[in-house]
Design an enzyme around this catalytic site. Structure first.
Site, PDB file in Angstrom:
ATOM      1  N   SER A 113     -39.933   5.020 -28.097  1.00 40.26           N
ATOM      2  CA  SER A 113     -41.250   4.538 -27.660  1.00 40.26           C
ATOM      3  C   SER A 113     -42.350   5.046 -28.576  1.00 40.26           C
ATOM      4  O   SER A 113     -42.247   6.123 -29.170  1.00 40.26           O
ATOM      5  CB  SER A 113     -41.540   5.024 -26.238  1.00 40.26           C
ATOM      6  OG  SER A 113     -40.605   4.503 -25.329  1.00 40.26           O
ATOM      7  N   GLN A 165     -34.862  11.487 -28.448  1.00 41.85           N
ATOM      8  CA  GLN A 165     -34.948  10.056 -28.700  1.00 41.85           C
ATOM      9  C   GLN A 165     -36.340   9.671 -29.187  1.00 41.85           C
ATOM     10  O   GLN A 165     -37.328   9.901 -28.489  1.00 41.85           O
ATOM     11  CB  GLN A 165     -34.633   9.297 -27.399  1.00 41.85           C
ATOM     12  CG  GLN A 165     -34.468   7.809 -27.588  1.00 41.85           C
ATOM     13  CD  GLN A 165     -34.262   7.107 -26.260  1.00 41.85           C
ATOM     14  OE1 GLN A 165     -35.174   7.013 -25.445  1.00 41.85           O
ATOM     15  NE2 GLN A 165     -33.055   6.624 -26.029  1.00 41.85           N
ATOM     16  N   GLY A 166     -36.419   9.105 -30.366  1.00 41.77           N
ATOM     17  CA  GLY A 166     -37.692   8.632 -30.924  1.00 41.77           C
ATOM     18  C   GLY A 166     -37.751   7.125 -30.915  1.00 41.77           C
ATOM     19  O   GLY A 166     -37.590   6.477 -31.951  1.00 41.77           O
ATOM     20  N   GLU A 197     -27.242   3.744 -21.146  1.00 41.07           N
ATOM     21  CA  GLU A 197     -28.189   4.490 -20.321  1.00 41.07           C
ATOM     22  C   GLU A 197     -28.197   3.966 -18.890  1.00 41.07           C
ATOM     23  O   GLU A 197     -28.229   4.734 -17.936  1.00 41.07           O
ATOM     24  CB  GLU A 197     -29.591   4.362 -20.930  1.00 41.07           C
ATOM     25  CG  GLU A 197     -30.658   5.067 -20.142  1.00 41.07           C
ATOM     26  CD  GLU A 197     -32.003   5.008 -20.843  1.00 41.07           C
ATOM     27  OE1 GLU A 197     -32.810   5.895 -20.587  1.00 41.07           O
ATOM     28  OE2 GLU A 197     -32.239   4.084 -21.633  1.00 41.07           O
ATOM     29  N   SER A 219     -38.088  13.298 -24.791  1.00 39.32           N
ATOM     30  CA  SER A 219     -37.626  14.433 -23.988  1.00 39.32           C
ATOM     31  C   SER A 219     -36.975  15.478 -24.878  1.00 39.32           C
ATOM     32  O   SER A 219     -36.279  15.133 -25.834  1.00 39.32           O
ATOM     33  CB  SER A 219     -36.576  13.991 -22.964  1.00 39.32           C
ATOM     34  OG  SER A 219     -36.981  12.811 -22.346  1.00 39.32           O
TER      35      SER A 219
END
Lengths: 387, 284
Positions: free
Chosen positions: A131, A128-129, A249, A163
Site C-alpha cells: 500500500s 510488506q511494502g 492471505e 506491519s
C-alpha cells in the site's frame, strides 16, 4: 458431506496437542505489546520451536522446505494452537503467509534456497511494502518507482501500513518499473522485489493507529539500491505474482480467530450472567444470534478448506465470502461486548475494549468490504465490471 | 473431513431439481391457489422424495438427513407448495405418506399449513381457525394456546427450504441485474446493485454451511442456529431480490413476492427467531 476427521488427521491432531501441552509451559513470558524488538525475539523463538518439532511451513510445498500438509491438517494446526493458547504467528505473518508462499511459487531455485529456510527457522522477518498513501484499494495505481542502474534497481517512493517494519529484515516490495500509458495499463508495469530493510535510503516511521498502538509504519524509500537478482518473477509481471500472495492471505488467515471469537462469546455470556445483564432479553438474544454466526463461520471455514483440499490447495473465491461475513461479525461481537460491559467498555484497561478498537480495521485491511463485494459480484456471480 | 457433496449427493440434487422443474411451476399453481396438486404429490412419492430417509426394509430409499436436506433445499428453491416436511416426517408412520398418496400436515407452533387439503393432521387442530394467508400458495390455520413444538428434524428441513429459496432469489436478482439496462448499461454494473447481490450470496453461503453442518451433527443448538441464519437469508434475500427488480418486483406477476411471502411463513414455522436465539443463548 462428512465432517468427521480421518484416522490420519486425528493422529496428526493427537501428536500436535501432545506436543503443545509439553512445549507451551516452557515458553518465555510474553513481551510488552509496545516492545517491538522483544516481540520479534518472542515470535521468532516460537517459530524456531515449530521448526524443530517439524511444524514449520506446514502448508508449504515439500520442495520449498514445508511439510506439504493437506489443507485439513493446516486447519487442525490453526485450531489446536489457538485452543491451546499458543503464540500467534505475529512477526512471522508476512514471511509465512505472504512473501514465503510467493517465493515458493514464483521464485528461482536460488531465491527459494536463500529466503525460504530463514523464514521457516524464525531467522528472518519479512514485512510488506504494498500500500501507498495514494494506492490503497486501487493498489495497482502505486507510484513507488524503480529504474535500472547496472545490476541494481534504484527505488524511490513511500509505502504505508507496513506491519513489523521496524523489526523486519526484508520487505516484499511492489514498485513501478514501467510508466502507465495508453499502451501500458497500470497493473502491467509493476515488479516484485525483495528489499533488505537495512539498505541505505530506507527510513521507517511508526504510524499510530486509533487504538493507540504502533503496529504499522510508513516506509520512505530514497534511491534505495536493490540488486536485480532480488526480483521475483519477470519485470513488470509483479501484479500477477502478487495475486498469488493475496489469495493465500484470505485462505487461512482467520481460522484461529474464529476459534478465539467463539471462546470470547462464551466469556461474554459468563460475564453477563455474573453482572446481571443476562436478564435483558435483547442482549441475550443478540448473543444467541452471534453464537449462530460464529458457529456458521467455523462451518464455512471447514467448507472452504474442503474446497481447497479438492482443488489441490488453491484457496478459492470462498475466501471473500468468508472475509465479508467474518469482519462484520467480529465488529458485532465487540459491540455486544461493550453492551455487556456497560460503562466498563470505556476503560482501555479491558482487553475487550482494545479488541473492539482493533476490530474496526477488519472491514478495511486486506481488501475493504466494498472491494470484497466487487470481487464476489464480478468473479463469482459474473456481474459486469463497472463502477 | 470432506464437507462438500459426494457425487451421489450431487446427482440427488440434480435429479430432484429436474423432477420439480418438470412437474411444477409456481405460475400454474397460482391458477388454483389453496388446492394441492395430488398428481404432483404422487409423482414426488413415486420419485422417492418422501421415502428418502426411510429404511430400505420399509420400502424407503435408505438415505440420511443430509440427503433429505438437499432434497428440501430444492423444494424451497422451486417454491413447492404443500406440507412436504410433515408428509416426509410421517413416512413409515402414516400409511400412504411415503408413497405420496396421503397428504400429512402437522400443527407447527400455532400454525397449521394446508389443513383443509390434508388427509391426516399430526397434533390437535380441532379448534383451528383459518387465516387469510399472506402466501397465496400456503393456506394457513391458527390454533389457540401455545401450540405444538416442531421436532428438530422439521426445523432443519424447513431451514433447508429457506436455504433453497435464498439461493434462488440470489440467482434471480443476478439474472435480472445482467439483463435490465438503465443509463445505457446493465444495472448489475452499478456497485449499488452489485453489492446487494454480493451480500445475497454471502447470506446464502453462510446459511448453507450452517444447514449442511446441522444435518451432519444433528445437534439441537446447531440446528436452531441453522434455522436462524436460513430464515435471515431467505427473507432478506427475497427483499433484496425485490429491490433489484425495481417496480417489476412489486408486481403480482413477478415470482419474487412468492419467495418473500413463503419465507415469512417458514420463518414462523419450526423455530421462530426469538425461540432460536434463546436456545442458542441458553447453550452459551
Amino acid at each position: 458431506m462428512d465432517l468427521t476427521y480421518t484416522a490420519e488427521e486425528e493422529e496428526f491432531r493427537a501428536h500436535l496437542t501432545e506436543w503443545l501441552a509439553r512445549t507451551l509451559p516452557g515458553l518465555p513470558p510474553r513481551p510488552d505489546p509496545l516492545d517491538w524488538p522483544g516481540r520479534r525475539v518472542y515470535d521468532t523463538g516460537w517459530q524456531r520451536r515449530l521448526y524443530d518439532a517439524g511444524y514449520a511451513g506446514l502448508h508449504w510445498p515439500v520442495d520449498a522446505g514445508g511439510r506439504g500438509a493437506t489443507p485439513t491438517q493446516h486447519l487442525i494446526f490453526l485450531e489446536e494452537t489457538e485452543k491451546a493458547g499458543a503464540p500467534y504467528v505475529g512477526a512471522n505473518f508476512v514471511g509465512l503467509l505472504h512473501a514465503g508462499p510467493t517465493i515458493a511459487s514464483e521464485g528461482t531455485p536460488e531465491q527459494r534456497a536463500r529466503w525460504l529456510p530463514p523464514v521457516l527457522k524464525g531467522e528472518a522477518v519479512w514485512c510488506q511494502g504494498f500500500s501507498e498513501p495514494g494506492a490503497g484499494s486501487d493498489l495497482a495505481s502505486l507510484r513507488t518507482r524503480a529504474w535500472r542502474d547496472g545490476d541494481d534497481y534504484v527505488v524511490s517512493g513511500s509505502k504505508v501500513w507496513t506491519s513489523h517494519a521496524e523489526v523486519a529484515d526484508w520487505c516484499e516490495l511492489l514498485v513501478r518499473t514501467r510508466p502507465v500509458s495508453e499502451a501500458v495499463p497500470k497493473h502491467r508495469g509493476i515488479t516484485w522485489l525483495a528489499m533488505p530493510m537495512d539498505a541505505p535510503g530506507v527510513t521507517v516511521r511508526p504510524l499510530r493507529t486509533l487504538a493507540g498502538s504502533t503496529e504499522f509504519a510508513e516506509v520512505f524509500l530514497d534511491e534505495v539500491r536493490v540488486p536485480v537478482s532480488h526480483r521475483v518473477g519477470a519485470e513488470n509481471d509483479g501484479w500477477r505474482v502478487t495475486m498469488v500472495t493475496l489469495s493465500h492471505e484470505r485462505g487461512a488467515a482467520f481460522v484461529g480467530e474464529v476459534v478465539a471469537c467463539r471462546r470470547v462469546l462464551g466469556d461474554l455470556a459468563r460475564e453477563a450472567r455474573a453482572n446481571g445483564r443476562w436478564g435483558d432479553a435483547v442482549l441475550r438474544r443478540r448473543l444467541g444470534r452471534l453464537s449462530a454466526e460464529f458457529t456458521a463461520l467455523w462451518r464455512l471455514t471447514q467448507w472452504n478448506v474442503s474446497e481447497a483440499q479438492r482443488s489441490g490447495g488453491v484457496p478459492g473465491a470462498g475466501g471473500s465470502v468468508f472475509k465479508l461475513r467474518y469482519s462484520h461479525a467480529r465488529q458485532e461481537l465487540y459491540d455486544a461486548a461493550a453492551e455487556v460491559l456497560g460503562a466498563g467498555a470505556l476503560d482501555l484497561g479491558h482487553e475487550w475494549t482494545m479488541d473492539r478498537l482493533s476490530s474496526l480495521s477488519y472491514t478495511i485491511a486486506a481488501g475493504t468490504s466494498q472491494i470484497q463485494r466487487n470481487i464476489v459480484a464480478e468473479r463469482i456471480l459474473g456481474l459486469p465490471k463497472g463502477r | 473431513m470432506d464437507f462438500h457433496l459426494t457425487d451421489d449427493q450431487e446427482a440427488l440434487r440434480k435429479g430432484t431439481r429436474a423432477i420439480l422443474a418438470g412437474r411444477f411451476s409456481p405460475r400454474e399453481a397460482m391458477d388454483a391457489p389453496g388446492r394441492l396438486d395430488r398428481d404432483l404429490w404422487r409423482a414426488l412419492g413415486d420419485a422417492g422424495f418422501f421415502a428418502l430417509a426411510l429404511d430400505e426394509a420399509a420400502g424407503g430409499v435408505g438415505l440420511g438427513l443430509p440427503e433429505a436436506v438437499l432434497a428440501f433445499e430444492e423444494a424451497g428453491r422451486a417454491l413447492l407448495p404443500g406440507p412436504a416436511v410433515a408428509t416426509f416426517l410421517a413416512a413409515g408412520r402414516v400409511p400412504g405418506a411415503a408413497e405420496g398418496t396421503a397428504v400429512v400436515t402437522a400443527v407447527d407452533g400455532v400454525l397449521v399449513p394446508w389443513l383443509a387439503e390434508a388427509d391426516t393432521v399430526r397434533g390437535d387442530a380441532a379448534e383451528a381457525v383459518p387465516l387469510r394467508s399472506v402466501d397465496p400458495l400456503t393456506p394457513l390455520h391458527r390454533v389457540p394456546g401455545a401450540g405444538r413444538r416442531a421436532s428438530a428434524e422439521a426445523v432443519l428441513l424447513t431451514a433447508a427450504e429457506q436455504l433453497g429459496s435464498a439461493g434462488r432469489t440470489c440467482e434471480m436478482a443476478v439474472k435480472y441485474a445482467r439483463e435490465r439496462e438503465q443509463f445505457g448499461r446493465p444495472i448489475g454494473a452499478f456497485q449499488a446493485v452489485k453489492h446487494l447481490c454480493a451480500q445475497m450470496l454471502v447470506r446464502t453461503e453462510t446459511a448453507r454451511a450452517a444447514v449442511y453442518a446441522a444435518a451432519l451433527t444433528r445437534d439441537e443448538t446447531e440446528t436452531a442456529g441453522a434455522k436462524l441464519l436460513a430464515d435471515d437469508a431467505a427473507t432478506r434475500n427475497a427483499g433484496d431480490c425485490l429491490q433489484v427488480h425495481g417496480g417489476m418486483g412489486f408486481t403480482w406477476e413477478a415470482e419474487v413476492h412468492l419467495h418473500l411471502k413463503r419465507a415469512w411463513v417458514r420463518a414462523e414455522l419450526g423455530r421462530t427467531a426469538a425461540e432460536a436465539e434463546e436456545t442458542l443463548a441458553e447453550a452459551l
